[in-house]
Design a protein around this motif. Structure first.
Motif, PDB file in Angstrom:
ATOM      1  N   LEU A 118      -6.326   2.192  -4.676  1.00  0.00           N
ATOM      2  CA  LEU A 118      -5.557   2.044  -5.667  1.00  0.00           C
ATOM      3  C   LEU A 118      -4.955   3.363  -5.964  1.00  0.00           C
ATOM      4  N   ASN A 119      -5.929   4.505  -5.900  1.00  0.00           N
ATOM      5  CA  ASN A 119      -5.294   5.775  -6.378  1.00  0.00           C
ATOM      6  C   ASN A 119      -4.393   6.203  -5.394  1.00  0.00           C
ATOM      7  N   ARG A 120      -3.912   5.858  -4.385  1.00  0.00           N
ATOM      8  CA  ARG A 120      -3.178   6.108  -3.663  1.00  0.00           C
ATOM      9  C   ARG A 120      -1.716   5.675  -3.912  1.00  0.00           C
ATOM     10  N   THR A 121      -1.671   4.726  -4.685  1.00  0.00           N
ATOM     11  CA  THR A 121      -0.474   3.917  -5.305  1.00  0.00           C
ATOM     12  C   THR A 121       0.297   4.882  -6.353  1.00  0.00           C
ATOM     13  N   THR A 122       1.645   4.786  -6.814  1.00  0.00           N
ATOM     14  CA  THR A 122       2.369   5.702  -7.455  1.00  0.00           C
ATOM     15  C   THR A 122       2.863   4.848  -8.761  1.00  0.00           C
ATOM     16  N   GLY A 123       3.027   5.492  -9.854  1.00  0.00           N
ATOM     17  CA  GLY A 123       3.869   4.990 -10.895  1.00  0.00           C
ATOM     18  C   GLY A 123       3.655   3.372 -11.348  1.00  0.00           C
ATOM     19  N   ASP A 124       4.716   2.579 -11.836  1.00  0.00           N
ATOM     20  CA  ASP A 124       4.716   1.377 -12.248  1.00  0.00           C
ATOM     21  C   ASP A 124       3.875   0.469 -10.988  1.00  0.00           C
ATOM     22  N   ILE A 125       3.964   0.974  -9.825  1.00  0.00           N
ATOM     23  CA  ILE A 125       3.605   0.096  -8.658  1.00  0.00           C
ATOM     24  C   ILE A 125       2.171   0.083  -8.720  1.00  0.00           C
ATOM     25  N   ARG A 126       1.384   0.945  -9.387  1.00  0.00           N
ATOM     26  CA  ARG A 126       0.156   0.891  -9.398  1.00  0.00           C
ATOM     27  C   ARG A 126      -0.327  -0.176 -10.082  1.00  0.00           C
ATOM     28  N   THR A 127       0.349  -0.620 -11.144  1.00  0.00           N
ATOM     29  CA  THR A 127      -0.062  -1.856 -11.884  1.00  0.00           C
ATOM     30  C   THR A 127       0.259  -2.975 -11.210  1.00  0.00           C
ATOM     31  N   VAL A 128       1.345  -3.190 -10.534  1.00  0.00           N
ATOM     32  CA  VAL A 128       1.758  -4.381  -9.253  1.00  0.00           C
ATOM     33  C   VAL A 128       0.642  -4.289  -8.363  1.00  0.00           C
ATOM     34  N   ALA A 129       0.166  -3.054  -7.863  1.00  0.00           N
ATOM     35  CA  ALA A 129      -0.936  -3.349  -6.801  1.00  0.00           C
ATOM     36  C   ALA A 129      -2.410  -3.677  -7.457  1.00  0.00           C
ATOM     37  N   GLU A 130      -2.329  -3.394  -8.821  1.00  0.00           N
ATOM     38  CA  GLU A 130      -3.760  -3.897  -9.353  1.00  0.00           C
ATOM     39  C   GLU A 130      -3.602  -5.559  -9.395  1.00  0.00           C
ATOM     40  N   VAL A 131      -2.690  -5.824 -10.182  1.00  0.00           N
ATOM     41  CA  VAL A 131      -2.380  -7.408 -10.013  1.00  0.00           C
ATOM     42  C   VAL A 131      -2.584  -8.000  -8.828  1.00  0.00           C
ATOM     43  N   MET A 132      -1.799  -7.333  -7.929  1.00  0.00           N
ATOM     44  CA  MET A 132      -1.946  -8.068  -6.202  1.00  0.00           C
ATOM     45  C   MET A 132      -3.356  -8.209  -5.952  1.00  0.00           C
ATOM     46  N   VAL A 133      -4.272  -7.099  -6.306  1.00  0.00           N
ATOM     47  CA  VAL A 133      -5.658  -7.102  -5.852  1.00  0.00           C
ATOM     48  C   VAL A 133      -6.444  -8.003  -6.775  1.00  0.00           C
ATOM     49  N   ALA A 134      -6.091  -8.297  -7.862  1.00  0.00           N
ATOM     50  CA  ALA A 134      -6.720  -9.168  -8.745  1.00  0.00           C
ATOM     51  C   ALA A 134      -6.470 -10.392  -8.336  1.00  0.00           C
ATOM     52  N   THR A 135      -5.289 -10.764  -8.010  1.00  0.00           N
ATOM     53  CA  THR A 135      -4.846 -12.183  -7.644  1.00  0.00           C
ATOM     54  C   THR A 135      -5.492 -12.285  -6.369  1.00  0.00           C
ATOM     55  N   GLY A 136      -5.575 -11.572  -5.244  1.00  0.00           N
ATOM     56  CA  GLY A 136      -6.404 -11.737  -4.020  1.00  0.00           C
ATOM     57  C   GLY A 136      -7.855 -11.917  -4.271  1.00  0.00           C
ATOM     58  N   GLU A 137      -8.579 -11.212  -5.248  1.00  0.00           N
ATOM     59  CA  GLU A 137      -9.913 -11.464  -5.535  1.00  0.00           C
ATOM     60  C   GLU A 137     -10.027 -12.666  -6.315  1.00  0.00           C
ATOM     61  N   ALA A 138      -9.155 -13.335  -6.968  1.00  0.00           N
ATOM     62  CA  ALA A 138      -9.326 -14.917  -7.500  1.00  0.00           C
ATOM     63  C   ALA A 138      -9.082 -15.729  -6.558  1.00  0.00           C
ATOM     64  N   SER A 139      -8.251 -15.340  -5.569  1.00  0.00           N
ATOM     65  CA  SER A 139      -8.255 -16.309  -4.535  1.00  0.00           C
ATOM     66  C   SER A 139      -9.365 -16.537  -3.489  1.00  0.00           C
ATOM     67  N   LEU A 140     -10.038 -15.261  -3.170  1.00  0.00           N
ATOM     68  CA  LEU A 140     -11.206 -15.328  -2.534  1.00  0.00           C
ATOM     69  C   LEU A 140     -12.514 -15.704  -3.393  1.00  0.00           C
TER      70      LEU A 140
END
Length: 294
Positions: free
Chosen positions: A228-250
């Motif tokens: 996630l440290n590779r992400t930039t700006g507000d997109i980092r928050t987007v990436a964090e939510v995407m990862v959290a959603t993926g973890e919830a699915s798994l």
């Protein structure tokens, strides 16, 4: 000898199941474009992602208007963006926007001629949405067919089609591991002296795999944070939510595995008990017939 054969089949079944659960989840939710889009749509219902995308859309539309000679009030534009990301159509638009990012990584489709070492998301479909444009008044803003926003910083490790081998072999791995699990589970039942005990053992396999999966997610979180440290700006928050959603699915898949394991253990115990009662009844001498000596 039969016990050793059943034990070996059980061990192989456990290993195959440990590979099958994550392999099939990755194929269904990450490798498959529709599955990934569905995951993105689920993430888009999170208010944190909606706020982050509203901020990014505000920046994009203000910059686009500036290029056309218009000066927009960022605060008013942000209100429009907030209203858009809160409406019911946003998850579908966000999912569609993520498809180009998926294709870039899994098929090598080029998103931008100016940057090939960044993972990008296309926000043009969202800016072109009627509900968004209707709130911009009569501004003559011609949104291009593709308007990409970088998800990650430039990195030589990121290149188009980096995950193409996963897209090629992922389906085979998912099918193969599932088939191996089923075959060796049947062989375990066939080799065991007691079907009930074998079924309980298979349930224990599922419980072990489910618990190991939960532990694996916790251990892997440190590597996810580094990514996630590779992400930039507000997109980092987007990436964090995407990862959290993926973890919830798994987690859901692992919970199903745990529930299935618990059910197999209970069925195995019941089957073993009934089998033991049947064997005891068979071993008792028959008292149905008596001989009278007169």
């Amino acid at each position: 000898m039969r016990f050793l054969a059943a034990l070996l089949m059980w061990l192989v079944t456990t290993v195959a199941l440990a590979a099958a659960v994550p392999a099939n989840w990755v194929q269904a939710r990450i490798v498959d474009e529709d599955g990934y889009a569905s995951l993105a749509a689920s993430a888009a219902r999170d208010h944190r992602l909606q706020d982050a995308m509203a901020a990014e859309l505000t920046n994009q539309v203000v910059a686009l208007a500036g290029d056309k000679g218009y000066t927009l009030n960022p605060q008013l534009t942000r209100q429009v963006a907030d209203s858009y990301t809160r409406n019911s159509g946003f998850p579908g638009q966000f999912a569609q926007a993520n498809r180009i990012a998926h294709r870039w990584m899994f098929t090598g489709a080029v998103q931008s001629s100016n940057s090939t070492d960044q993972w990008l998301i296309d926000v043009a479909p969202m800016l072109s949405d009627p509900s968004f444009r209707a709130n911009l008044g009569n501004l003559d803003l011609q949104v291009p067919d593709t308007l990409t926003v970088p998800i990650t910083v430039d990195s030589p490790e990121l290149r188009p089609g980096k995950l193409r081998p996963l897209a090629t072999w992922g389906p085979w791995a998912a099918i193969g591991t599932a088939a191996l699990t089923a075959v060796f589970a049947l062989l375990t039942l066939a080799a065991a002296r007691s079907r009930g005990k074998a079924m309980s053992a298979l349930g224990v396999s599922a419980l072990l795999v489910g618990a190991a999966g939960w532990a694996g997610i916790e251990v892997g979180s440190r590597y996810v944070d580094a990514a996630l440290n590779r992400t930039t700006g507000d997109i980092r928050t987007v990436a964090e939510v995407m990862v959290a959603t993926g973890e919830a699915s798994l987690h859901q898949w692992l919970n199903i595995t745990l529930l299935t394991g618990g059910g197999l253990v209970l069925l195995g115990v019941v089957a073993a008990a009934l089998g033991g009662a049947r064997r005891r009844a068979t071993a008792d001498p028959s008292s149905a017939t008596s001989v009278r000596l007169r």
